[in-house]
Design an enzyme around this catalytic site. Structure first.
Site, mmCIF file in Angstrom:
data_model
loop_
_atom_site.group_PDB
_atom_site.id
_atom_site.type_symbol
_atom_site.label_atom_id
_atom_site.label_comp_id
_atom_site.label_asym_id
_atom_site.label_seq_id
_atom_site.Cartn_x
_atom_site.Cartn_y
_atom_site.Cartn_z
ATOM 1 N N LYS A 143 47.503 45.697 22.635
ATOM 2 C CA LYS A 143 47.555 46.949 23.406
ATOM 3 C C LYS A 143 46.506 47.885 22.823
ATOM 4 C CE LYS A 143 52.300 47.204 25.111
ATOM 5 N NZ LYS A 143 53.577 47.933 25.021
ATOM 6 N N GLU A 185 59.517 50.898 12.166
ATOM 7 C CA GLU A 185 59.171 49.768 13.045
ATOM 8 C C GLU A 185 59.608 48.446 12.406
ATOM 9 O OE1 GLU A 185 58.059 50.105 16.094
ATOM 10 O OE2 GLU A 185 57.099 52.073 16.174
ATOM 11 N N LYS A 227 56.746 39.843 16.219
ATOM 12 C CA LYS A 227 55.923 40.426 17.280
ATOM 13 C C LYS A 227 55.083 39.347 17.965
ATOM 14 C CE LYS A 227 53.252 44.046 19.084
ATOM 15 N NZ LYS A 227 52.772 45.396 19.030
ATOM 16 N N GLU A 237 53.836 42.413 29.028
ATOM 17 C CA GLU A 237 55.063 43.222 29.129
ATOM 18 C C GLU A 237 55.696 43.183 30.524
ATOM 19 O OE1 GLU A 237 55.072 46.759 26.681
ATOM 20 O OE2 GLU A 237 56.560 47.671 27.977
ATOM 21 N N ARG A 241 58.697 41.577 26.227
ATOM 22 C CA ARG A 241 57.951 42.481 25.352
ATOM 23 C C ARG A 241 58.509 43.898 25.379
ATOM 24 N NH1 ARG A 241 51.426 42.719 24.182
ATOM 25 N NH2 ARG A 241 51.549 44.454 22.706
ATOM 26 N N ASN A 245 60.251 48.020 22.625
ATOM 27 C CA ASN A 245 60.371 49.468 22.818
ATOM 28 C C ASN A 245 61.743 49.996 22.404
ATOM 29 O OD1 ASN A 245 57.759 49.716 23.826
ATOM 30 N ND2 ASN A 245 58.422 49.148 25.880
ATOM 31 N N HIS A 248 62.245 53.605 21.619
ATOM 32 C CA HIS A 248 61.045 54.329 22.045
ATOM 33 C C HIS A 248 61.280 55.275 23.218
ATOM 34 C CE1 HIS A 248 59.141 51.634 19.270
ATOM 35 N NE2 HIS A 248 57.942 52.093 19.537
ATOM 36 N N HIS A 252 60.199 58.724 22.409
ATOM 37 C CA HIS A 252 59.070 59.420 23.047
ATOM 38 C C HIS A 252 59.486 60.800 23.517
ATOM 39 C CE1 HIS A 252 56.545 55.590 24.004
ATOM 40 N NE2 HIS A 252 56.227 56.121 22.851
ATOM 41 N N HIS A 265 55.578 59.266 14.933
ATOM 42 C CA HIS A 265 56.040 58.236 15.863
ATOM 43 C C HIS A 265 57.234 57.451 15.289
ATOM 44 C CE1 HIS A 265 55.827 55.260 19.028
ATOM 45 N NE2 HIS A 265 55.791 54.302 18.113
HETATM 46 P P1 NAD Z 1 47.344 56.960 12.220
HETATM 47 O O1 NAD Z 1 46.410 55.920 12.656
HETATM 48 O O2 NAD Z 1 47.195 58.306 12.812
HETATM 49 O O3 NAD Z 1 47.292 57.072 10.632
HETATM 50 C C1 NAD Z 1 48.101 58.015 9.980
HETATM 51 C C2 NAD Z 1 47.310 58.771 8.893
HETATM 52 O O4 NAD Z 1 47.157 57.923 7.760
HETATM 53 C C3 NAD Z 1 45.908 59.170 9.310
HETATM 54 O O5 NAD Z 1 45.625 60.432 8.781
HETATM 55 C C4 NAD Z 1 45.049 58.102 8.667
HETATM 56 O O6 NAD Z 1 43.717 58.518 8.442
HETATM 57 C C5 NAD Z 1 45.775 57.876 7.366
HETATM 58 N N1 NAD Z 1 45.586 56.575 6.741
HETATM 59 C C6 NAD Z 1 45.497 55.374 7.346
HETATM 60 N N2 NAD Z 1 45.482 54.399 6.439
HETATM 61 C C7 NAD Z 1 45.545 54.989 5.226
HETATM 62 C C8 NAD Z 1 45.582 54.491 3.901
HETATM 63 N N3 NAD Z 1 45.586 53.190 3.629
HETATM 64 N N4 NAD Z 1 45.636 55.390 2.873
HETATM 65 C C9 NAD Z 1 45.678 56.728 3.156
HETATM 66 N N5 NAD Z 1 45.672 57.252 4.379
HETATM 67 C C10 NAD Z 1 45.610 56.387 5.413
HETATM 68 O O7 NAD Z 1 48.868 56.549 12.455
HETATM 69 P P2 NAD Z 1 49.614 55.162 12.661
HETATM 70 O O8 NAD Z 1 51.041 55.482 12.463
HETATM 71 O O9 NAD Z 1 48.993 54.075 11.907
HETATM 72 O O10 NAD Z 1 49.353 54.853 14.195
HETATM 73 C C11 NAD Z 1 49.795 55.691 15.223
HETATM 74 C C12 NAD Z 1 49.023 55.348 16.465
HETATM 75 O O11 NAD Z 1 49.294 53.983 16.803
HETATM 76 C C13 NAD Z 1 49.390 56.168 17.679
HETATM 77 O O12 NAD Z 1 48.205 56.522 18.337
HETATM 78 C C14 NAD Z 1 50.213 55.213 18.548
HETATM 79 O O13 NAD Z 1 50.097 55.487 19.909
HETATM 80 C C15 NAD Z 1 49.570 53.903 18.192
HETATM 81 N N6 NAD Z 1 50.437 52.727 18.388
HETATM 82 C C16 NAD Z 1 49.914 51.681 19.074
HETATM 83 C C17 NAD Z 1 50.670 50.533 19.257
HETATM 84 C C18 NAD Z 1 50.065 49.346 19.952
HETATM 85 O O14 NAD Z 1 50.765 48.370 20.208
HETATM 86 N N7 NAD Z 1 48.786 49.373 20.236
HETATM 87 C C19 NAD Z 1 51.965 50.448 18.735
HETATM 88 C C20 NAD Z 1 52.472 51.543 18.031
HETATM 89 C C21 NAD Z 1 51.684 52.676 17.861
HETATM 90 N N1 GLY Z 2 54.403 48.484 20.304
HETATM 91 C C1 GLY Z 2 54.973 47.797 21.407
HETATM 92 C C2 GLY Z 2 54.130 46.675 21.930
HETATM 93 O O1 GLY Z 2 53.126 46.328 21.361
HETATM 94 O O2 GLY Z 2 54.463 46.119 22.929
#
Ligand code: NAD
Ligand code: GLY
Length: 358
Positions: A143, A185, A227, A237, A241, A245, A248, A252, A265
């Site tokens: 995704k 998660e 996963k 999905e 899949r 959620n 979620h 959300h 999140h």
């Molecule tokens: P993020 O990417 O915003 O990272 C959180 C913070 O941690 C940021 O400030 C980042 O710079 C910092 N950071 C990252 N790695 C670090 C490290 N090793 N050491 C220190 N700082 C570090 O947050 P996240 O929780 O990783 O991701 C959230 C995003 O993921 C949202 O945009 C959400 O929509 C998306 N998401 C996508 C999916 C998917 O299936 N594609 C699933 C869940 C969430």
């Molecule tokens: N985070 C939910 C998905 O990847 O489907």
């Protein structure tokens, strides 16, 4: 080092999980015939910590590397930032024989994956997730996307990476709140699909809270296996899949009402999972003991478990805009005990919310 394969036919890809394996990225890319001209997309926070080491291994494997830094923060996961990435790729003459690497958390992974999916109708890309959330969730499954002022992740594509490279060592520098958020998660996988894993998490919660590399490598591997199994069966999905959620739909709503970034999140998902468990108990699908175990484990990882104090009307207004609402009926994932979950239609959402918010 552990290896899992996400089996999607010709789009299958390996996930490497291990401690201090960032220096092996070059060989991992060679194994999947990844292009020699690559762009690494990262942000200043992660870039300052890990980019040098990544560049070293890429150069040692004969690669020509460009680094694209985008600002740190969910508010930059936008079409505007995406356009800046395209600008650099065009300026540096990236063609179809080049590749893109995401180095960072889920924000960077989603943005970079979408850039890779759309630039020249698709370049190969690799995920190097550096937060717990991205290591167990967002880097796997394809995704990708960006936010729109009207809502999160409204613009995107399913686009699988060629390789996912998970170095547990990166979690040493992750701020505590981000770490806890990712743990929500991890707990989710146990509740929705694996009682044994949930029980293992309970037994190892102390070492996990202390970020033991060995315990983390197992927790990440098991999460990615679950996963991968779900994605292999339902990549786009259409059914199964959606169970990922769990927590979620309520989560959300909490995120939206609080304002993005105020509640993280994973924190919102923790609150949402407890709301889902209580809704499950309300129709006899799970016991008070199950709820207690879920609440205890989440609380141990410093996650919130109580919904913030907004009115039923406020919750309703945001939930009705959720992508999971179909023909006005909200579909919510409910756990059956611990270890199984199913999608349920809720016709009388305001009544349910009334019960959950008291
Ligand atoms: P993020 O990417 O915003 O990272 C959180 C913070 O941690 C940021 O400030 C980042 O710079 C910092 N950071 C990252 N790695 C670090 C490290 N090793 N050491 C220190 N700082 C570090 O947050 P996240 O929780 O990783 O991701 C959230 C995003 O993921 C949202 O945009 C959400 O929509 C998306 N998401 C996508 C999916 C998917 O299936 N594609 C699933 C869940 C969430
Ligand atoms: N985070 C939910 C998905 O990847 O489907």
């Amino acid at each position: 080092m552990n290896q899992i394969v996400v089996g999607l036919g010709e789009r299958s890809y390996p996930i490497w999980i291990g401690e201090r394996i960032l220096s092996n990225v070059g060989s991992a890319l060679d194994e999947v015939d990844f292009p020699l001209k690559v762009a690494v997309v990262t942000n200043p926070t992660v870039g300052d910590l890990y980019c040098e080491q990544l560049i070293d291994t890429l150069v040692a494997s004969g690669r020509q590397v460009s680094v694209i830094r985008v600002p740190d923060g969910e508010e930059y996961k936008t079409l505007e930032t995406l356009e800046n990435i395209y600008d650099v790729l065009i300026e540096r003459q990236f063609d179809r024989y080049c590749g893109i690497i995401a180095l960072g958390g889920g924000g960077i992974g989603d943005l970079t994956g979408f850039a890779a999916a759309t630039y020249l109708r698709g370049l190969p890309f690799v995920q190097i997730p550096t937060t717990l959330l991205s290591q167990v969730d967002s880097s796997v499954g394809g995704k990708t996307g960006v936010n729109h002022p009207q809502g999160k992740n409204l613009i995107g594509a399913f686009y699988q990476p060629k390789h996912v490279h998970i170095d547990v060592m990166a979690l040493e520098t992750l701020p505590k709140r981000e770490y806890s958020s990712g743990m929500a998660e991890v707990v989710k996988y146990g509740i929705m699909r694996d009682l044994e894993f949930f029980t293992w998490l309970e037994a190892h919660r102390e070492v996990l809270a202390g970020r033991s590399a060995e315990a983390l490598a197992y927790a990440i591997k098991r999460s990615c296996q679950i996963k991968a199994d779900v994605v292999e069966k339902d990549e786009k999905e259409q059914g199964l899949r959606a169970l990922l959620n769990l927590g979620h739909t309520f989560g959300h709503a909490v995120e939206t009402l609080a304002g993005y970034g105020v509640v993280k999140h994973g924190e919102a998902v923790a609150i949402g999972m407890v709301m889902a468990a209580r809704a499950s108990a309300g129709i006899g699908l799970c016991s008070d003991d199950d709820i207690e175990r879920i609440v205890e484990l989440l609380t141990y990882f410093d996650l919130p478990v109580t919904p913030p104090d907004y009115s039923v009307k406020e919750y309703l207004s945001v939930m009705q805009r959720d992508k999971k609402v179909k023909d006005g009926v909200v579909r919510v994932v409910l756990n059956h005990g611990i270890g199984t979950a199913e999608l349920h239609q809720v016709e009388d959402l305001d009544k349910l919310l009334g019960e959950l918010l008291t």
